[in-house]
Design an enzyme around this catalytic site. Structure first.
Site, PDB file in Angstrom:
ATOM      1  N   ARG A   1       0.805  -1.220   0.000  1.00  0.00           N
ATOM      2  CA  ARG A   1       0.000   0.000   0.000  1.00  0.00           C
ATOM      3  C   ARG A   1       0.842   1.277   0.000  1.00  0.00           C
ATOM      4  O   ARG A   1       0.559   2.200  -0.755  1.00  0.00           O
ATOM      5  CB  ARG A   1      -0.915   0.012   1.229  1.00  0.00           C
ATOM      6  CG  ARG A   1      -2.000  -1.026   1.146  1.00  0.00           C
ATOM      7  CD  ARG A   1      -2.823  -1.077   2.415  1.00  0.00           C
ATOM      8  NE  ARG A   1      -3.902  -2.061   2.260  1.00  0.00           N
ATOM      9  CZ  ARG A   1      -4.766  -2.364   3.201  1.00  0.00           C
ATOM     10  NH1 ARG A   1      -4.696  -1.768   4.380  1.00  0.00           N
ATOM     11  NH2 ARG A   1      -5.708  -3.256   2.989  1.00  0.00           N
TER      12      ARG A   1
ATOM     13  N   HIS B   1      -6.201   5.993   5.756  1.00  0.00           N
ATOM     14  CA  HIS B   1      -7.036   4.826   6.003  1.00  0.00           C
ATOM     15  C   HIS B   1      -6.918   4.286   7.425  1.00  0.00           C
ATOM     16  O   HIS B   1      -7.897   3.884   8.030  1.00  0.00           O
ATOM     17  CB  HIS B   1      -6.632   3.740   5.001  1.00  0.00           C
ATOM     18  CG  HIS B   1      -7.409   2.477   5.122  1.00  0.00           C
ATOM     19  ND1 HIS B   1      -8.775   2.453   5.077  1.00  0.00           N
ATOM     20  CD2 HIS B   1      -7.011   1.193   5.279  1.00  0.00           C
ATOM     21  CE1 HIS B   1      -9.187   1.191   5.200  1.00  0.00           C
ATOM     22  NE2 HIS B   1      -8.153   0.425   5.339  1.00  0.00           N
TER      23      HIS B   1
END
Lengths: 227, 665, 247
Positions: B337, B429
């Site tokens: 990510r 996130h």
């Protein structure tokens, strides 16, 4: 017997009674329609009168008829209770009525039921009450002694355009009630199945049209042939 | 102050087992007398409250929601990892441990991570027993899928709603304890302070959000499970209500905030479409299995797209830059990510972004549609299929795999992702940082525990996909019920804590003063506008890439913004009523302080690791450069009003893994 | 696009509510809630009390939204929560009525916020499997047919938002209650307690003052997670078995 009381005071228990009495009344309608179809035989009403005589004297039929009254009353009384309970549970209504994919009949079962109940009272007033009280009925004799000329009574009522119209309206209301009620009764009993439910729903809709239509033919037929 | 991790001695794989069998216990008759406060009802909080209730403790559980079931754990899509090795593909506790340590860029505590990997297996069993409807194979056994950054299939899932199903499992277990009376649930209650008495956490001040009343709640200890602080960035994939307040109040009472700068930026989110935007929506990581990420090669093409003169379909194959495939040939579109996010930023910084805002890249499924379409045609025996047929068949395969995600994308953007490539951009996130805790999950304040995303312990500088759910449930179901005994066994003679003690009254008065201060400003700017501005500062100076100069500047800007907040914020209504704007104001006030500590932490950490990328510390190719020599420590911060925040270090020792540079080339 | 809003304002459950008219300048990319944010920002600028509404995840899963838009909970789009409903589903110049859920068991807290704790109490009555943490058998010890697991999942997808009871002209909570009974009852782990679960949850549902199901199916139509009324039949069957079948 506490369990029984618990069951019948629960929401699903009451719906269970609605469902079972409803199914009984659905069956009754079929029997009633088949009998009434005698009105169509062109024998001056003899078949119909003999059928009426049989129905009103046979002990078994009479017992079932008593049950029928009880079921109609139970269906109506619990229906009224549900109506008020549901009205209270909803509280107030929305400012805009939802435009969604639900049937009109399903949302108006109580009103439809109320009209049907009034219809039943009218219907019983026209025939059952008169036969029981012996008021305004004539008699015929087909050789087995005197019996009530029910056919004549039917003709009298149905020749009146207002009464005839009331019957037609009552039957339309019945059709709407059945449109929702038939399949709903099975759903309440928990009888739902991927394979069979579409069949039940299909039969229900056909029934909701065919049976009231069958009944409706009778006053129309008499009105147009006898008056 | 010396930070003691309290990691038990012994072999790594034996530590937890040995420790569990030798730790102090609290007898059942004493448990009945002991009270525990649990704040938060996400996976960690609900599972902890339920399990502690089952053990016989008196639990008081708090949630600012109207129901425990609304906690944001519910939104996790992908799945939960567990070292079950059901797929017979070589998974093991050690491998999960190793992947997590490596994925976290070697910035987490070995013993904690190993324990997490050990109990991961029990979580699955527990959840199945609770009736969590995990996906199954035709034979009736549990199904698995694989996730980014690992080479085995160990992720358990329930369609795209794993978090929801796990949370409902924990919520049901909690509901059962509420029914038995072991847990008293306080919904619509927000914790606004922790009460310390004689050096130990003994209660909280909570605001009844419905009436605005402040309440004092006392207990023998306090467990915080209040989630992460990603909303400091204003726009994130967090829920609107997610906040740092509970954890931050603990910091202000002496707990330490560890590694606050470690922020996970998820690469595949739906981009921002306008200033009114309130939150960002995640598109599952699984999409990168079939989607190819690209931007136009020529800046003029990108400009034309931004101005609406061209669409993605007008860009010829040769004019597209599949930059992940170009830069990371070994992993391609499936790099972890942090790497994927940074690469998207680089592309957009070069002026190649494809949304009107300039901040979006394409995630294109057309190659996958063609590939699947051809394979389908072949398997169906269609000779010489037309292009239209291939596309139709391919779209059907994609729909089966990602149908619900595509539908969600279309709902939000109004564009059909089967025809036009998706537009995506990274978004905040998850926050790896959190309250510093030792092996017992106890903060440096005795009797104050922190679980789940609220603590810092397991994910180092970067969290792997499907590991957040695992950690939340591990902490709540299988760790805290044991480790809390270490503290409570010393409390069996402590009588019921009196909520009318002076410490409680003082804390309540402090809280009241703060609320009055905020509500009495009656300035001209909305809370939301301050939050939005804070978010911009955080994103610009402490976002995907940071540098010393920017961080200094950002720190200053936050201080100014904070002053302005107390001078000009407008909170309508009163304190003694249901007042969502006031709730928001209190939370934003805390974010305005936290942001500053995040900047300080990022500034202190002169290296790049995981979610923390310092532009000064990168290789010539622009990759992250870690500094194990000087920064293999946990940075735990205390708060100081003057801005002189104090740093405490916990050195990280790696006895079982070798520190390597992560490479995805 | 210009939107004329008719928004319900009500200070609390003891006062009467009324509609208030507002005009909002929106764009088609906004979600419905973002349009409400714009309204609130407007009200705050005018130093007025913003409209209280419940929301949290804004991605369609937490179940916090509790608005009724033009008479429909969560608005006109099939299978969509309010937060995922976008303004492009409306037209420039539309008048939209926004009200709170209306059901006696969901008293209004403020404006569009209602109290849905009745649902929590229904779950507390028996919506769980009675297993303590620890000691669970291996997850693969009991195989569960794939389709059965999926059916249980479909029932478990309920987000507890209350749209079913709000949409029901009878204010009935049967879809919510039945979804939980079906979710757990379809799995071997949950089937064990089904008899008592069905009995207790229905009793609690009745106690909360929800209405009786008359199979209108408005719940199914408005459910943002498209939970099927098959579950209601399931509960009816389970309850009948529990009440008059089992000893």
């Amino acid at each position: 017997m506490k369990w029984l009381a618990n069951f019948f005071t629960s929401s699903i228990g009451r719906k269970f009674i609605m469902s079972l009495t409803g199914i009984f009344l659905i069956l009754f309608l079929i029997v009633h329609l088949i009998g009434n179809l005698q009105l169509l035989s062109s024998d001056g009403g003899r078949a119909f009168n003999e059928y009426t005589e049989f129905m009103s004297t046979n002990a078994l039929i009479q017992t079932i008829a008593k049950g029928n009254y009880v079921f109609i009353l139970a269906h109506a009384i619990i229906g009224i209770m549900l109506y008020f309970k549901n009205k209270a549970a909803k509280g107030s209504k929305y400012a805009v009525a939802a435009k969604n994919d639900t049937s009109w009949a399903s949302k108006n079962m109580a009103i439809l039921g109320g009209i049907i109940f009034a219809f039943i009272l009218m219907h019983m007033g026209h025939f059952w009450l008169k036969f029981k009280t012996n008021s305004g009925v004539s008699y015929v004799d087909y050789g087995d002694g005197q019996i009530i000329d029910a056919y004549a009574s039917v003709v009298t009522v149905m020749s009146n355009p207002i009464w005839m119209a009331c019957y037609i309206i009552g039957l339309i209301v019945l059709a709407f009630h059945l449109w929702h009620g038939f399949a709903s009764a099975f759903q309440t009993l928990g009888l739902r199945h991927k394979k069979y439910t579409p069949i039940i729903e299909g039969v229900g809709k056909i029934y909701a049209i065919v049976v009231p239509l069958g009944f409706a033919i009778l006053p129309l037929y008499i009105f147009f042939t006898q008056s | 102050m010396q930070l003691e991790s309290k990691v038990p001695k012994g072999e790594l794989a034996e530590k937890w087992t040995d420790y569990r069998s030798t730790m102090n216990l609290v007898a059942p008759n004493n448990k009945r007398r002991i009270e525990i406060i649990v704040v938060g009802t996400g996976l960690a909080g609900a599972s902890a409250a339920a399990t502690l209730g089952e053990l016989g403790y008196n639990v008081k559980c708090f949630s600012f929601h109207d129901s425990p079931r609304r906690a944001h754990s519910i939104a996790a899509q992908g799945g939960i990892n567990a070292a079950k090795n059901y797929q017979n593909d070589g998974d093991s506790v050690y491998r999960l441990f190793y992947d997590t340590i490596k994925g976290g860029d070697y910035r987490s505590r070995e013993a904690n991570v190993h324990r997490l990997a050990e109990v991961s297996r029990d979580i699955i069993d527990q959840c199945v027993a609770q009736g969590v409807p995990f996906a199954r194979e035709y034979g009736g056994l549990l199904a698995n899928r694989s996730f980014g950054g690992v080479q085995v299939s160990r992720t358990f899932y329930a369609k795209g709603q794993t978090g929801q199903q796990l949370l409902i499992g924990a919520y049901q277990a909690l509901s059962r304890q509420i029914a038995t009376g072991n847990v008293t649930m306080y919904n619509r209650h927000e914790m606004l302070d922790v009460v310390i008495k004689d050096g130990k956490a003994r209660g909280i001040i909570a605001r009844n959000l419905r009436t605005g009343e402040l309440e004092r709640h006392a207990a023998h200890c306090v467990v915080l499970a209040s989630g992460g602080y990603g909303n400091v960035f204003y726009l994130s994939t967090n829920a609107m209500g997610s906040n740092v307040t509970a954890a931050w109040k603990a910091v202000k009472r002496g707990a330490l905030m560890a590694n606050p700068c470690y922020t996970q930026i998820h690469p595949t989110c739906i981009p921002v479409s306008g200033d009114y935007q309130s939150k960002l929506t995640l598109m599952s990581e699984s999409l990168r299995n079939d989607g190819r990420v690209w931007v136009p090669n020529k800046i003029e093409d990108a400009v034309a797209i931004r101005e609406g003169r061209k669409t993605a379909l007008d860009i010829a194959e040769g004019d597209r830059d599949y930059y992940l495939e170009r830069r990371y040939p070994a992993f391609g579109n499936l790099v972890p990510r942090d790497v994927a996010s940074r690469a998207a930023k680089v592309a957009c910084d070069e002026g190649k972004g494809v949304a009107p805002t300039g901040l979006a890249v394409y995630l294109d499924f057309s190659s996958a549609i063609q590939r699947y379409g051809k394979a389908e045609a072949k398997s169906k025996g269609i000779a010489n299929p037309s292009d239209a047929e291939i596309t139709k068949l391919g779209e059907a395969v994609i729909e089966q795999k990602y149908g619900n995600l595509f539908e969600m994308y279309e709902k939000i953007t109004g564009e059909n992702p089967y025809k036009l490539p998706m537009k995506i951009y990274p978004a905040v996130h998850y926050t790896m940082g959190g309250l510093w805790v030792d092996y017992n999950l106890e903060t440096n304040v005795p009797g104050l525990f922190a679980l789940g995303e609220c603590n810092f312990s397991d994910h180092g500088a970067n969290r792997l996909g499907a590991s957040a759910l695992m950690q939340g449930l591990a902490d709540g179901y299988f760790v805290i019920p044991y480790t809390i005994g270490q503290f409570l066994s010393g409390e069996i003679r402590t009588p019921t804590i009196d909520p009318d003690a002076p410490e409680f009254i003082k804390a309540e008065n402090d809280t009241k003063a703060l609320i009055d201060k905020i509500i009495k400003v009656k300035g001209n700017q909305s809370v939301e506008s301050f939050h939005r501005r804070l978010g911009h500062i955080m994103w610009d100076y402490c976002g995907m890439a940071r540098n010393a100069e920017g961080l200094e500047k950002g720190k200053k800007m936050i201080r100014e913004l904070r002053e302005e907040f107390y001078r000009d914020v407008f909170v309508p209504g009163d304190a003694d009523e249901f007042n969502p704007e006031l709730e928001k104001a209190i939370r934003v006030a805390d974010f305005l302080e936290l942001g500053e500590v995040m900047m300080a932490d990022a500034l202190n950490r002169n290296e790049s690791c995981g979610g923390h990328f310092r532009e000064e510390y990168s290789t010539p190719e622009g990759e992250a450069q870690r500094n194990d020599e000087d920064y293999a420590y946990v940075a735990a911060w205390s708060w100081d009003e003057s801005g002189d925040h104090k740093l405490y270090k916990e050195e990280l020792k790696f006895d079982n893994v070798e520190l390597k540079t992560r490479s995805y080339k | 696009m210009k939107i004329n809003l008719k928004v319900w304002r009500q200070k609390n459950n003891n006062t009467k509510g009324h509609f208030e008219n507002h005009t909002v300048e929106a764009t088609e990319h906004m979600s419905f809630l973002e349009m409400m944010d714009v309204l609130n920002e407007q009200l705050i600028q005018e130093k007025k009390d913003p409209v209280a509404f419940e929301h949290d995840c804004r991605e369609g899963i937490c179940g916090a939204c509790s608005m009724v838009i033009n008479g429909r909970p969560h608005g006109p789009q099939q299978g969509t929560t309010t937060c995922q409903l976008h303004m492009r589903k409306f037209n420039d110049g539309d008048t939209i009525a926004v009200e709170p859920y209306r059901a006696k068991a969901f008293p209004v807290v403020k404006d569009l916020v209602v109290d849905r704790s009745a649902f929590d109490r229904i779950i507390q009555a028996g919506g769980y499997v009675s297993v303590n943490t620890g000691g669970a058998p291996d997850g693969n010890a009991i195989p569960i047919e794939k389709d059965t697991a999926l059916e249980a999942f479909d029932a478990a997808a309920c987000i507890g938002c209350g749209a079913c009871a709000a949409a029901c002209p009878n204010g009935s909570a049967m879809l919510f209650t039945s979804a939980k009974v079906a979710h757990l009852g379809k799995l071997p782990q949950g089937e064990v307690e089904e008899t008592s679960r069905a009995r207790k949850m229905v009793a609690q549902m009745d106690k909360e003052g929800f209405g009786f199901c008359s199979n209108i199916r408005a719940c199914e139509v408005e459910c943002p997670k498209e939970i099927s009324v098959n579950n209601i039949a399931y509960l009816n069957r389970a309850f009948l078995t529990a009440s008059i079948g089992k000893e």
